[in-house]
Design a protein around this motif. Structure first.
Motif, PDB file in Angstrom:
ATOM      1  N   SER A 165      56.102 -10.456  41.846  1.00 60.30           N
ATOM      2  CA  SER A 165      56.034  -9.402  43.089  1.00 60.30           C
ATOM      3  C   SER A 165      55.420 -10.122  44.351  1.00 60.30           C
ATOM      4  O   SER A 165      56.027 -10.093  45.257  1.00 60.30           O
ATOM      5  CB  SER A 165      55.186  -8.261  42.718  1.00 60.30           C
ATOM      6  N   TRP A 166      54.500 -10.980  43.931  1.00 58.07           N
ATOM      7  CA  TRP A 166      53.917 -11.773  45.085  1.00 58.07           C
ATOM      8  C   TRP A 166      55.050 -12.672  45.916  1.00 58.07           C
ATOM      9  O   TRP A 166      55.080 -12.454  47.056  1.00 58.07           O
ATOM     10  CB  TRP A 166      52.733 -12.626  44.751  1.00 58.07           C
ATOM     11  N   HIS A 167      55.691 -13.296  44.908  1.00 55.09           N
ATOM     12  CA  HIS A 167      56.775 -14.337  45.448  1.00 55.09           C
ATOM     13  C   HIS A 167      58.000 -13.486  46.263  1.00 55.09           C
ATOM     14  O   HIS A 167      58.193 -13.965  47.202  1.00 55.09           O
ATOM     15  CB  HIS A 167      57.423 -15.245  44.336  1.00 55.09           C
ATOM     16  N   TYR A 168      58.133 -12.343  45.662  1.00 56.30           N
ATOM     17  CA  TYR A 168      59.075 -11.402  46.156  1.00 56.30           C
ATOM     18  C   TYR A 168      58.743 -11.077  47.557  1.00 56.30           C
ATOM     19  O   TYR A 168      59.321 -11.378  48.512  1.00 56.30           O
ATOM     20  CB  TYR A 168      59.214 -10.056  45.424  1.00 56.30           C
ATOM     21  N   LEU A 225      67.808 -13.696  50.945  1.00 56.46           N
ATOM     22  CA  LEU A 225      67.692 -13.978  49.760  1.00 56.46           C
ATOM     23  C   LEU A 225      67.934 -12.338  48.843  1.00 56.46           C
ATOM     24  O   LEU A 225      68.577 -12.398  47.791  1.00 56.46           O
ATOM     25  CB  LEU A 225      66.715 -14.643  49.257  1.00 56.46           C
ATOM     26  N   THR A 226      67.546 -11.491  49.571  1.00 59.84           N
ATOM     27  CA  THR A 226      67.598 -10.230  48.816  1.00 59.84           C
ATOM     28  C   THR A 226      68.977  -9.363  49.302  1.00 59.84           C
ATOM     29  O   THR A 226      69.503  -8.625  48.597  1.00 59.84           O
ATOM     30  CB  THR A 226      66.372  -9.321  49.282  1.00 59.84           C
ATOM     31  N   GLU A 227      69.565  -9.901  50.188  1.00 57.19           N
ATOM     32  CA  GLU A 227      71.123  -9.466  50.547  1.00 57.19           C
ATOM     33  C   GLU A 227      72.104  -9.946  49.936  1.00 57.19           C
ATOM     34  O   GLU A 227      72.817  -9.188  49.501  1.00 57.19           O
ATOM     35  CB  GLU A 227      71.013  -9.507  52.165  1.00 57.19           C
ATOM     36  N   ILE A 269      63.151 -10.323  34.991  1.00 57.98           N
ATOM     37  CA  ILE A 269      62.359 -10.484  36.271  1.00 57.98           C
ATOM     38  C   ILE A 269      62.697  -9.063  37.161  1.00 57.98           C
ATOM     39  O   ILE A 269      61.817  -8.518  37.524  1.00 57.98           O
ATOM     40  CB  ILE A 269      62.971 -11.628  36.832  1.00 57.98           C
ATOM     41  N   ALA A 270      64.045  -8.859  37.135  1.00 51.93           N
ATOM     42  CA  ALA A 270      64.345  -7.663  38.113  1.00 51.93           C
ATOM     43  C   ALA A 270      63.653  -6.414  37.423  1.00 51.93           C
ATOM     44  O   ALA A 270      62.934  -5.790  38.320  1.00 51.93           O
ATOM     45  CB  ALA A 270      65.777  -7.406  38.009  1.00 51.93           C
ATOM     46  N   LYS A 271      63.858  -6.276  36.178  1.00 50.73           N
ATOM     47  CA  LYS A 271      63.043  -5.093  35.696  1.00 50.73           C
ATOM     48  C   LYS A 271      61.452  -4.915  35.832  1.00 50.73           C
ATOM     49  O   LYS A 271      60.976  -4.095  36.581  1.00 50.73           O
ATOM     50  CB  LYS A 271      62.990  -5.130  34.053  1.00 50.73           C
ATOM     51  N   GLY A 315      57.913  -1.288  41.372  1.00 49.74           N
ATOM     52  CA  GLY A 315      58.416  -0.148  42.770  1.00 49.74           C
ATOM     53  C   GLY A 315      59.151  -1.127  43.769  1.00 49.74           C
ATOM     54  O   GLY A 315      59.359  -0.646  44.914  1.00 49.74           O
ATOM     55  N   TYR A 316      59.757  -2.186  43.331  1.00 47.41           N
ATOM     56  CA  TYR A 316      60.552  -2.980  44.539  1.00 47.41           C
ATOM     57  C   TYR A 316      62.066  -2.677  44.119  1.00 47.41           C
ATOM     58  O   TYR A 316      62.419  -2.989  43.065  1.00 47.41           O
ATOM     59  CB  TYR A 316      60.271  -4.296  44.463  1.00 47.41           C
ATOM     60  N   ALA A 317      62.647  -2.421  45.345  1.00 46.09           N
ATOM     61  CA  ALA A 317      64.205  -1.904  44.890  1.00 46.09           C
ATOM     62  C   ALA A 317      64.934  -3.562  44.892  1.00 46.09           C
ATOM     63  O   ALA A 317      65.137  -3.888  46.005  1.00 46.09           O
ATOM     64  CB  ALA A 317      64.786  -1.075  45.973  1.00 46.09           C
ATOM     65  N   VAL A 318      65.249  -3.976  43.864  1.00 47.18           N
ATOM     66  CA  VAL A 318      66.072  -5.111  43.689  1.00 47.18           C
ATOM     67  C   VAL A 318      66.926  -5.347  42.718  1.00 47.18           C
ATOM     68  O   VAL A 318      66.716  -4.692  41.609  1.00 47.18           O
ATOM     69  CB  VAL A 318      64.897  -6.464  43.569  1.00 47.18           C
ATOM     70  N   GLU A 319      67.935  -5.903  42.814  1.00 45.96           N
ATOM     71  CA  GLU A 319      69.038  -6.183  41.913  1.00 45.96           C
ATOM     72  C   GLU A 319      69.092  -7.396  41.227  1.00 45.96           C
ATOM     73  O   GLU A 319      68.407  -8.300  41.805  1.00 45.96           O
ATOM     74  CB  GLU A 319      70.498  -5.988  42.663  1.00 45.96           C
ATOM     75  N   ALA A 320      69.080  -7.305  39.943  1.00 51.00           N
ATOM     76  CA  ALA A 320      69.267  -8.499  39.155  1.00 51.00           C
ATOM     77  C   ALA A 320      70.092  -9.724  39.729  1.00 51.00           C
ATOM     78  O   ALA A 320      69.742 -10.849  39.168  1.00 51.00           O
ATOM     79  CB  ALA A 320      69.465  -8.321  37.679  1.00 51.00           C
ATOM     80  N   ASP A 321      71.059  -9.333  40.281  1.00 53.35           N
ATOM     81  CA  ASP A 321      72.210 -10.336  40.596  1.00 53.35           C
ATOM     82  C   ASP A 321      72.145 -10.875  42.053  1.00 53.35           C
ATOM     83  O   ASP A 321      72.681 -11.271  42.834  1.00 53.35           O
ATOM     84  CB  ASP A 321      73.568  -9.623  40.442  1.00 53.35           C
ATOM     85  N   HIS A 322      70.709 -10.699  42.507  1.00 55.30           N
ATOM     86  CA  HIS A 322      70.467 -11.202  43.912  1.00 55.30           C
ATOM     87  C   HIS A 322      69.840 -12.445  43.787  1.00 55.30           C
ATOM     88  O   HIS A 322      69.295 -12.864  42.849  1.00 55.30           O
ATOM     89  CB  HIS A 322      69.553 -10.133  44.537  1.00 55.30           C
TER      90      HIS A 322
END
Lengths: 710, 69, 807
Positions: free
Chosen positions: A604-607, A628-630, A671-673, A679-686
């Motif tokens: 999460s920190w890296h995110y 990177l998230t988009e 990782i995504a899970k 609570g970070y909205a992130v997709e595994a394929d990003h």
């Protein structure tokens, strides 16, 4: 008497190119220096981010600016020294446009993130091939001219040109041997330590044979011309050349002191670097003494002013360099801004000022007129000099400051500044001053460009300058008894053939390790190849040019092991194609940020840090990477990459490429899970997932070995 | 460190090419006269249109070879 | 009517001499003489005045160009052909030796000759050899024209009997350059391959296969150095061993061999990396030393024989018509035409009724002789006055003058030339000591059953013993001294000459031309002030006669305008009478002027009186001019050396020197042969002799002496064969130069003593068999480099106080 014409058109073309690219390259440099002050200046536009533009700056000034300067200087002087037109106009123009095309492709690909991360060799494999072709064409054109020359003696400048052409070819080929994975993506055949060695063998000699020898050639031609007196000692210049040639080639490893390269290789680099002082200063003395008795001229003639400062700068940096390659000094200077200051003394002083000195002398002659304004030229000179000072001094200061803060311990033996960021904040003001210096220098250049343009427009330019000289008789038998002409005709051919042979052998010899990749680096059993996800993440790390600010090489000093952890071992890098040790720490070293290590951070920190560095570390000057998230991670390349890496010795089992993406998805999912849980909205394929995976892998294996061994 | 062998071989190879070049140039007397070449380059002897010398003011008056063809 | 007293502040635009007269000037540029002006005009017409921008006053004064050479003989195809280095229908290439080349301007002008004459295709200068290679189109221009064109612009080619036939061979020593190249290349790479083993703070190379690979490469790189670059040391030491003579080459060869074998053994047996970097390094430095030592002056030729003094060709009468013949081909009975100021090429009988011949250069006699019909003329004399016809009595090779060269001094070989006595003597003892130590340690260790260490220490001692420091010091010191002296006009033939000088204790000097000027000159005028009018009359009258005294007067007023002389008559041995317009001028002895017949007192001074239109004006004091430098230097030399003065004169100026040195040190009436014998005689008394002379008459003695110094006012003019060519202006500093050379010897000794320290340190390791390659690699280059540094600093610093301040 034969009448012929000197080709001034090609000279002019290269001149225009050099001035144009010079300004571009310097502006890019100025821009990236400003990005260090305002991290998000690029408005989160990936193409303008620091990591991607910095290589563009170095490539533009070295290969576009200096490169074109070399070519116009060489095409002008070689024709006159040989009393002959260039061998073939066609080749000349192919060379010109080929080179410009290479530059443009660099301007496009680097911001797009296509890079090998090997300094001064960032361009990807298709462009590398193009460079080789253009260079060979250039070589043929040059040797052809030497071949049909009308002046028997080869002036010392020509020797420096020959050295440049041959050696650069060899260096480029040896260093750029890479296995393409996809179009615009390749992996070098060497891994880790070996890759580092080759890279810096190249890197140093690129400085030697692209920024030094050709310019020495230019100095030996244009300085006497401008001073209207012969070089101080022609004999010395000859000695200078041969001495330089015989020992320059092996100073490279001084860029790798205290790294995981073998101790004796490092010392070798040091010894040879020290020895280099002799020939370099021989050259400087020869240059300065040429002006003995002409100092009155120097006072009024801007051309000579520029040249004097240039030669002095050459002397300074060729003394500083060997000093920096002393281990004790290097321990302080390496990874700091000292290095940046050092190279800019050379680049702005030696290359920049000599180039403009030559231009101020040459343009009036090409256009049969006087310089438009001596006053402006002097202004340029003074602003430029001021610029150099404002650039270098603050950075030296910054270098010392930061280095000493890194190594500062409290009385009871703890790091005084455990947080790297503190040391960065300390030197931001120096960065500001540096940008000011850069601005001054560029202002000078722009004034110069204007002055030259006005000069050109007031003069009458002769595209083909008529000249006449007697041909060398074919059956001339001189008193020496030896048959001149035979050698004259045969040897340059042989030289060019030899050059090709060398290039080929160099190439072949390089293919060898691909097959006998067996390397006697102590492999560490726990060090595993990268998983597909980590691999993709690593390539993103490469794409974004993180290596420009973050090293991955913990040197064996207490101050570094305290700060980062266990020092780096050669065995850790056996799967690193390319190596990512870096040569500058604008940010902290990352060799030990991976999971399990002391001070490792959660995903999460890296995110958060990647999205908005300032949020996790206040005052950080790292830009944010929202894209990177988009953008989604391109997994179509995985198979090709696995294949390519296997071919250079990374032990992926046969057929793994077919199932690689399955593993990739699995790891990404985990990782995504984890992130989503927090609570970070992130997709595994990003993309961000991959890069986090890679960061967590850094140093993780070593940690495992330690735990295992316990 | 197999790569070092290659690097050394390449280095020596390059150096030997220059050794050959050195032999050639000695043999053909390139280094016999170490004075006049330095002087010779200063004047475009055979240039039909003698180069103008904007920078030097002293000689302009005397030097008739200023006339452009 | 020009006035003579124009301010002499003007410098000649061409040659930079001060212009005495204002009569030669163009557009505000002053010229010292017509000659200089003409050159300027030629250049101006051809837009070559850039010549004057490159260097200030680049030209040579043509005022006292004694005798413009004539090149007609080059019209003769056979003669010209012998000079060509390349020949085809459309192209001829000739090399001219042009001693006057001295600056950038010379190069520029001579390489622009095609602008003066478009039939000249190309002209290139070899500055070092002072040669001009001219490519021209034979169908358009003749070699004669080319040569005269060159002398027209002030660059007169030197053509003499020597060049006839054989074209000059190149003097460049290329072998050595190759050897240096090989040594340098191998040295560099061997360092690259040897350093890893011991420079690394760790314990050498971890990877063993590198060690072997590097070893192999090292061996293969060291072999060429040993067998090519260093070959001379082995060959020479072998030779000298056969001659039973010790030279420094022996210990060097021994040392090098020891290093090579030991290293070979170490590498093969895998016990160490060997000492090849030391080996190659030492050879490289020693080669450099040799190079400096061999650096000679291609511009000056030291081994001249009479051949280079005699003209290229001579006019011979062949029934009615005149043909040109090479001097060597003159046969007895040939009838030759000799023009004024030409050299008489062979002994011959005078056919014309009278001739004046100046033998000063040949015999050392200053007075020029009057020869009458039927009398014998000797080869080498310079004809004065009008041309004459002579009949050859002896071919050139047997003429009186050339007899000298049949003397055995010119034929006897000098066996040990090329070896430095100092180095040899030093190293002899040095090596003996070393060998003792080496064998001692050998024995010692054997006694302790330490065979391994025994051989080890033995070889190490030999390695350390290699007297490379000396081998480097000697050439560097002498070479540098030689170079420094040459800056001031003292050109040694070879650096070892200086060593010889430092050993000498006796100086023999030739008088005429060495201590005195060749020609008599007007010392002063006493009597009534002469008006310009009078001056013109006197000089015009004097101009008519070729008697040395008349010439002296004429030269004294060379600037004066010349009036037409209506009638002129010369009374031999008395004086001259000339009528100019309505004026009658008498110049001569008192007896001639006043018709008395008192006896002339002979002395080094002569008085010449003048009367114009019967009124006595006054007299000139004319003397054999003694170089003022002689006064200053003779006493100083006399303090430290035994000085002798030899003169060809019967009497006269010899006296002038008795105030410096005792009578018996001055010998008169010396023939060339007797001079030679005199020197040989001194040498037989174990003295080492420096001979200082100028003329052909000294050639024998110059050769016989341990060091022969030829002295000349103009380095470009002919000098006899010698070891040193010295500018006459240096004469007054001769003592300093000699002491400088002695300093050189002292310096060598002290440097050697210093380098012993290194040897001793090394020895300490060596005898224990602990001489690691690292130590060797540090000690050897250290000693070599520091030795070089000391040699340079020492000689340079000394030169500053010895030479620069004075000269």
């Amino acid at each position: 008497m034969e009448t012929f014409k000197y080709d001034n058109k090609i000279v002019r073309a290269f001149i225009i190119a050099s001035v144009f690219w010079g300004i571009i390259g310097m502006l890019v440099g100025l821009y990236v220096s400003l990005e260090l002050l305002w991290p998000n200046l690029s408005a989160s536009l990936p193409y303008l981010s620091y990591g991607r533009l910095r290589p563009l700056h170095t490539n533009a000034v070295i290969f576009a600016f200096v490169g074109n300067v070399i070519f116009f200087g060489l095409y002008y002087s070689l024709q006159r020294l040989c009393k002959a037109r260039m061998y073939s106009d066609l080749l000349s123009w192919v060379h010109f446009w080929g080179w410009q095309f290479i530059i443009i492709s660099a301007v496009i690909t680097l911001p797009l993130g296509y890079t090998t991360t090997k300094e001064y060799a960032e361009l990807e494999w298709p462009i590398d091939i193009l460079i080789t072709l253009v260079w060979v064409i250039f070589a043929i054109n040059m040797f052809g001219t030497i071949l049909k020359r009308r002046e028997r003696h080869l002036y010392v400048a020509i020797w420096f040109y020959i050295a440049t052409v041959l050696t650069v070819a060899v260096l480029h080929i040896v260093n750029s041997l890479e296995v393409p994975a996809t179009f615009m993506k390749s992996y070098p055949v060497y891994a880790g330590v070996q890759d580092a060695l080759v890279q810096w063998w190249y890197g140093h000699n690129a400085v030697a044979f692209f920024l030094t020898t050709p310019f020495l050639g230019l100095m030996y031609y244009f300085l006497p011309k401008a001073a209207e007196r012969p070089v101080y000692s022609y004999r010395l210049s000859i000695i200078h050349f041969w001495a330089l040639i015989f020992i320059y080639i092996w100073a490279g490893p001084h860029h790798l002191l205290y790294t995981s390269t073998p101790d004796w290789v490092q010392s070798l680099g040091t010894v040879f670097s020290i020895m280099l002082i002799a020939p370099s200063w021989g050259g400087m003395i020869n240059g300065l003494f040429t002006l003995r008795g002409a100092w009155d001229k120097v006072r009024e003639d801007p051309v000579l002013k520029f040249m004097v400062v240039a030669v002095t700068a050459y002397g300074m940096s060729t003394f500083e360099g060997p000093m920096m390659s002393l281990k004790s000094v290097n321990a302080i200077s390496h990874f700091t801004d000292w290095t940046i200051a050092h190279v800019h003394i050379g680049a702005l002083g030696w290359n920049g000022f000599l180039s403009f000195g030559i231009l101020y002398w040459l343009i009036p002659r090409l256009y049969n007129t006087k310089l438009y304004s001596i006053r402006l030229a002097n202004t340029h000179f003074w602003i430029g000099t001021l610029g150099i000072l404002f650039y270098a001094i603050p950075l030296y200061w910054a270098g010392f400051t930061q280095s000493s803060m890194w190594n500062d311990f409290t009385a009871d033996g703890y790091l005084k500044y455990p947080n790297f960021l503190e040391t960065v904040k300390q030197i931001l003001n120096f960065y500001a001053l540096r940008s000011l210096g850069g601005t001054l220098y560029i202002t000078g250049v722009v004034i110069g460009a204007f002055n030259l343009w006005k000069t050109a427009s007031q003069g009458a330019y002769i595209g083909d300058e008529e000249a006449c000289a007697p041909a060398l008789e074919k059956n001339y038998i001189p008193h020496t008894g030896t048959h001149w002409h035979r050698f004259i005709e045969r040897r340059p051919v042989q030289l060019s053939i030899l050059s090709l042979i060398v290039i080929l052998i160099g190439g072949l010899v390089e293919m060898v390790p691909v097959y006998l990749i067996k390397s006697n680096i102590p492999t560490i059993s726990e060090v595993k190849p990268y998983t597909p996800l980590e691999l993709q993440g690593r390539d993103l790390y490469i794409r974004e040019g993180c290596v420009g600010c973050h090293s991955q090489m913990v040197r064996p000093f207490r101050s570094e092991t305290e700060r980062y952890g266990e020092y780096s071992k050669a065995g850790e890098f056996v799967y690193d194609h390319p190596f990512l040790w870096g040569s500058k720490r604008t940010g902290p070293d990352l060799a030990r940020v991976g999971r399990g290590n002391k001070g490792a951070k959660p995903d999460s920190w890296h995110y958060m840090h990647l999205l908005d560095p300032q949020s996790t570390s206040t005052g950080s000057i790292m830009p944010s990477y929202p894209w990177l998230t988009e953008s989604k991670l391109d997994t179509t390349t995985t198979a090709a990459k696995i294949k390519a890496l296997r071919s250079v010795g990374v032990p992926y089992e046969e057929g793994y490429e077919n199932i690689a993406n399955k593993d990739l998805m699995k790891q990404a999912g985990i990782i995504a899970k984890g992130l989503q849980k927090e609570g970070y909205a992130v997709e595994a394929d990003h993309e961000i997932i991959a890069i986090i995976a890679y960061l967590q892998k850094l140093g993780a294996d070593i940690h495992n070995t330690k735990t295992v061994s316990k | 460190m197999s790569v070092i062998i290659i690097l050394i071989l390449v280095s020596i190879l390059v150096a030997s090419v220059f050794l050959l070049a050195f032999f050639w140039s000695v043999k053909t007397g390139q280094f016999d006269d170490t004075e006049s070449p330095a002087v010779r380059i200063l004047y475009n002897n055979n240039s039909v249109s003698n180069e103008t010398k904007p920078s030097d003011t002293a000689s302009n008056s005397k030097d008739p070879s200023k006339t452009q063809s | 009517m020009k006035n003579l007293n124009t301010d002499s502040t003007h410098q000649c635009y061409h040659c930079g001499d001060t212009c005495k007269t204002g009569n030669t000037r163009i557009e505000g540029k002053f010229f010292c003489c017509e000659g200089c002006k003409t050159v300027y005009e030629i250049l101006q017409q051809n837009e070559l005045c850039n010549y004057y921008n490159i260097q200030e006053h680049p030209g040579f004064s043509l005022r006292d160009r004694k005798h413009a050479s004539h090149f007609e003989f080059l019209e003769n195809p056979e003669l010209a052909g012998s000079l060509l280095s390349f020949k085809s229908e459309t192209l001829h290439i000739v090399q001219f030796y042009v001693p006057k080349i001295h600056c950038s301007s010379c190069i520029w002008l001579l390489e622009n000759m095609h602008r003066l004459n478009e039939s000249i295709i190309l002209s290139q200068v070899d500055f070092i050899k002072k040669e001009v290679t001219v490519h021209y189109q034979p169908q358009k221009i003749s070699m004669h024209k080319v040569a005269s064109l060159m002398s027209k612009i002030g660059y007169e080619p030197e053509l003499n009997m020597q060049q006839a036939g054989v074209p000059k061979k190149t003097k460049y020593n290329r072998q050595l350059l190759y050897k240096i190249g090989v040594a340098g290349f191998c040295f560099g790479n061997v360092m690259l391959l040897s350093f890893p083993e011991y420079v690394s703070s760790g314990h050498g190379i971890a990877e063993k296969e590198f060690v072997t690979l590097f070893g192999i490469l090292n061996i293969s790189l060291a072999l060429p150095v040993l067998f090519y670059s260093a070959s001379d040391y082995f060959i020479n030491s072998f030779k000298s061993l056969r001659q039973k003579y010790f030279t420094i080459d022996i210990p060097i060869a021994l040392g090098l061999a020891a290093i090579a074998l030991r290293s070979l053994f170490d590498i093969v047996s895998g016990t160490g990396p060997g000492y090849f970097d030391s080996l190659t390094g030492l050879v490289f430095f020693m080669m450099i030393g040799k190079y400096l030592q061999d650096a000679t002056y291609n511009t000056l030729s030291f081994d001249r024989t009479y051949k280079s003094y005699f003209p290229f060709s001579v006019r011979v009468r062949r029934d009615k018509n005149i043909v040109l013949k090479k001097v060597a081909e003159i046969r007895i009975g040939d009838k030759l035409y000799i023009h004024s100021n030409e050299i008489i090429p062979c002994d011959a009988y005078l056919l014309s009724d009278q001739a004046f011949v100046d033998y000063s250069f040949v015999t050392g006699e200053s007075e020029s002789l009057e020869i009458n019909c039927g009398e014998l003329l000797y080869a080498g004399g310079r004809l004065k006055g009008q041309s004459v016809e002579v009949e050859c009595s002896k071919p050139v090779s047997q003429s009186y003058l050339t007899q000298l060269w049949n003397n055995e001094v010119f034929t006897k070989p000098q066996p040990l030339m090329g070896y430095s006595l100092i180095a040899n003597t030093i190293t002899k003892y040095f090596s003996i000591v070393i060998l003792i130590i080496a064998s001692a340690s050998l024995v010692y260790w054997y006694a302790l059953d330490e065979a391994r260490i025994a051989t080890n220490s033995f070889t190490s001692v030999l390695i350390i013993a290699c007297p490379c420091a000396i081998a480097i010091t000697v050439p560097f010191v002498w070479g540098n001294i030689m170079r420094l002296l040459s800056n001031d006009g003292f050109y040694a033939k070879h650096s070892k000459v200086l060593e010889a000088i430092s050993m000498c204790d006796t100086i023999v000097m030739d008088k005429t031309g060495t201590l005195t000027m060749n020609q008599p000159v007007v010392h002063s005028y006493h009597g009534k002030e002469l008006s310009n009018q009078d001056l013109i009359l006197v000089s015009s009258a004097a101009r008519q006669s070729i008697h040395p005294l008349s010439r002296a007067i004429y030269n004294y007023y060379s600037d004066a305008a010349i009036a037409r002389v209506d009638s002129f008559q010369e009374v031999t041995g008395k004086g001259i009478e000339a009528s100019i317009g309505e004026n009658i001028v008498l110049i001569g002895s008192t007896s001639f002027i006043f018709n008395t017949n008192e006896v002339e007192h002979t002395s080094c001074q002569t008085q010449v009186h003048i009367s114009i239109n019967g009124t006595y004006k006054g007299y000139f004091v004319i003397e054999q001019h003694v170089r003022e430098s002689a006064d200053t230097v003779l006493p100083r030399l006399n303090k430290r050396y035994k000085v002798y003065i030899l003169s060809g004169d019967k009497s006269g100026t010899g006296k002038a020197f008795e105030k410096y040195i005792s009578k018996e040190q001055i010998l008169l009436n010396q023939t060339p042969q007797s001079k030679l014998n005199f020197i040989r005689n001194i040498q037989s008394k174990q003295h080492k002799v420096i001979m200082i002379g100028d003329g052909l008459n000294d050639a024998g003695s110059l050769k016989q002496a341990d060091v022969g110094i030829a002295i000349t006012d103009d380095l470009l003019h002919f000098t006899p064969g010698s070891d040193v060519i010295m500018n006459a202006s240096l004469l007054s500093h001769l003592d300093k130069i000699l002491s400088y050379s002695q300093f050189g010897r002292k310096l060598i000794y002290s440097i050697f003593a210093y380098s012993l320290i290194y040897n001793i340190i090394g020895m300490l390791f060596a005898i224990q068999g602990k001489l690691s390659p690292l130590i060797a690699a540090i000690l050897m280059p250290m000693s070599s480099l520091s030795v070089i540094a000391f040699s340079y600093l020492g000689t340079w610093l000394k030169s500053r106080q010895v030479l620069r301040s004075k000269i």
